[in-house]
Design an enzyme around this catalytic site. Structure first.
Site, PDB file in Angstrom:
ATOM      1  CE  LYS A 185      57.084  48.808  66.584  1.00 32.58           C
ATOM      2  NZ  LYS A 185      56.127  49.756  66.168  1.00 32.58           N
ATOM      3  CG  HIS A 188      59.033  46.669  62.741  1.00 37.31           C
ATOM      4  ND1 HIS A 188      57.780  47.215  62.912  1.00 37.31           N
ATOM      5  CD2 HIS A 188      58.839  45.324  62.644  1.00 37.31           C
ATOM      6  CE1 HIS A 188      56.875  46.249  62.926  1.00 37.31           C
ATOM      7  NE2 HIS A 188      57.498  45.094  62.775  1.00 37.31           N
ATOM      8  CG  ASN A 189      56.270  50.829  62.849  1.00 34.96           C
ATOM      9  OD1 ASN A 189      56.573  49.715  63.261  1.00 34.96           O
ATOM     10  ND2 ASN A 189      55.416  51.602  63.471  1.00 34.96           N
ATOM     11  CD  GLU A 192      53.448  48.035  60.596  1.00 34.93           C
ATOM     12  OE1 GLU A 192      54.045  47.499  61.552  1.00 34.93           O
ATOM     13  OE2 GLU A 192      52.615  48.952  60.738  1.00 34.93           O
TER      14      GLU A 192
END
Ligand code: 6PG
Length: 435
Positions: A185, A188-189, A192
């Protein structure tokens, strides 16, 4: 008191509330708990008819409401609040029970907590949950770590509430042991952040070089969203850019303070990449762009303020004039610049340095343009030029980044013309509310 809730959620701010509603809408009985009971009551008052909720007021009641083995989802702020919740609930649990941390925890914390709870026979599941408030309600992408055993129990439930890909596959899988879910995660950020920065740079080029208005740039993004760039962030960028501020009649993006915030996951991605020796330079640039506050002396000034060290940067430059590897004649001038202005925020704010760099900048640009055309990588030349241009620019795309963050995560923004913190109801009538 029933003991039939298949799952419980503690921490009922917007993400926790929406996740609880998602479980209930999918047919699960959901026990609810929050530090302040008013929030629990509010959820039941407003959304009680969406499904089967068991509101509870104390930790004991909450735990008693859960069927065994217990599944307890923690949706509180990452960091100390997570440890406090674990401390409160762990003594009430039994071997085989599961604590699922759905926040943006640092994976090293998740590893520590998993190990500690494993000794008590409790499964600690660090689960990355992505999709913002809308995703939590209608289907997020879920990245659970932890034991195989816990996934056997949780997997089907998570699959039910998760988003479904175009081929119908649920957007959840067992990522791996202990901190693996939160590590993925975090990454993922980081991605992002890089996506948002690239979008910001494209927006700034269209604004400052092509001279397009915010509405015209929104149209460009809308077109891009119908082609190969089709994606959530491109889509919401078009929405943010076409939104007009009600109070001033100006494009929304022009009234947002041009300063993007962050909660840490992008920064961690870069910190860990340094440890792992992975060149995530795009993500690093995106993190730096949110603060435009590094590079050597600038970093030391920031460190000095953060740790209260009162570093004398002029003296640092002076002792670097000889002996050390970066010794150079111009360190004398750095010393003089800091002697004249000890609080200089950046060397670029010093008149002599500023003039000299301004005189050299055309050649600098030519070097990078030539390198780019010839396919020669010059990451340091290019990155430092971007840093220089960022410091000189009157407005950067950080306001757009804030608009995107507010859109997908209700992270709020500040305005250029009024004090306070605001949030736009993007999914509704786009009114602005105090945050
Ligand atoms: C998501 C988002 C979400 C959150 C981030 C934003 O996947 O749903 O990434 O987790 O909005 O925390 O990060 P910053 O607050 O650091 O911009």
């Amino acid at each position: 008191m029933t003991t039939t809730a298949q799952i419980g959620v503690t921490g009922l701010a917007v993400m926790g509330r929406n996740l609880a509603r998602n479980f209930a809408r999918n047919g699960y009985t959901v026990a609810l708990h929050n530090r302040t009971a008013a929030r629990t009551r509010e959820l039941v008052d407003r959304f009680g008819d969406e499904g089967d909720f068991v509101p509870t007021e104390t930790a004991k009641e909450f735990v008693a409401a859960l069927e065994r083995p217990r599944r307890l989802v923690v949706m509180v702020k990452a960091g100390d609040p997570t440890d406090a919740v674990i401390k409160e609930f762990a003594p009430l649990l039994e071997p085989g029970d599961m604590i699922i941390d759905g926040g943006n925890a640092h994976f090293a914390d998740t590893r520590r907590r998993e190990k500690q709870l494993r000794e008590q026979g409790i499964h600690f599941v660090g689960a990355g949950i992505s999709g913002g408030e809308e995703g939590a309600l209608n289907g997020p992408s879920i990245m659970p770590g932890g034991s195989e055993e816990s996934y056997a129990s949780l997997g089907p439930m998570l699959a039910r509430i998760s988003a479904k890909a175009k081929d119908g596959a649920p957007c959840v899988t067992h990522i791996g042991p202990d901190g693996a879910g939160h590590f993925v995660k975090m990454t993922h950020n980081g991605i992002e952040y890089a996506d948002m920065q690239l979008i910001g740079e494209a927006y700034q080029l269209l604004r400052d070089v092509a001279g397009y208005s915010a509405a015209q740039i929104a149209d460009v993004f809308r077109t891009w969203n119908t082609g190969r760039l089709d994606s959530y962030l491109i889509e919401i960028t078009a929405d943010v850019l076409s939104h007009v501020d009600e109070a001033t009649g100006k494009p929304f993006v022009d009234v947002v303070l041009d300063q993007a915030e962050q909660k840490g996951t992008g920064r961690w991605t870069v910190q860990i990449a340094l440890d792992l020796g992975v060149p995530v330079s795009g993500i690093a640039e995106a993190v730096f762009a949110r603060s435009v506050s590094t590079q050597g002396f600038h970093e030391m000034a920031a460190g000095s303020a953060e740790y209260d060290w009162h570093l004398d940067l002029g003296k640092v430059a002076a002792i670097w004039r000889g002996g050390c590897i970066i010794r150079a004649a111009f360190l004398d001038r750095i010393t003089r610049a800091y002697e004249a202005q000890p609080q200089l925020p950046s060397l670029l704010a010093d008149k002599t340095f500023a003039e000299e760099i301004a005189a050299a900048q055309d050649d600098w640009r030519d070097v990078i343009a030539t390198a780019a055309k010839q396919g020669v990588p010059t990451p340091a030349f290019a990155a430092t030029l971007a840093y220089y241009d960022s410091l000189r620019a009157e407005r950067l795309p950080a306001a757009l980044t804030q608009g995107q963050r507010d859109y997908f995560g209700a992270h709020a923004y500040r305005r250029t013309d009024r004090d306070g913190v605001f949030h736009t109801l993007w999914g509704g009538d786009k009114t602005e509310v105090d945050s």
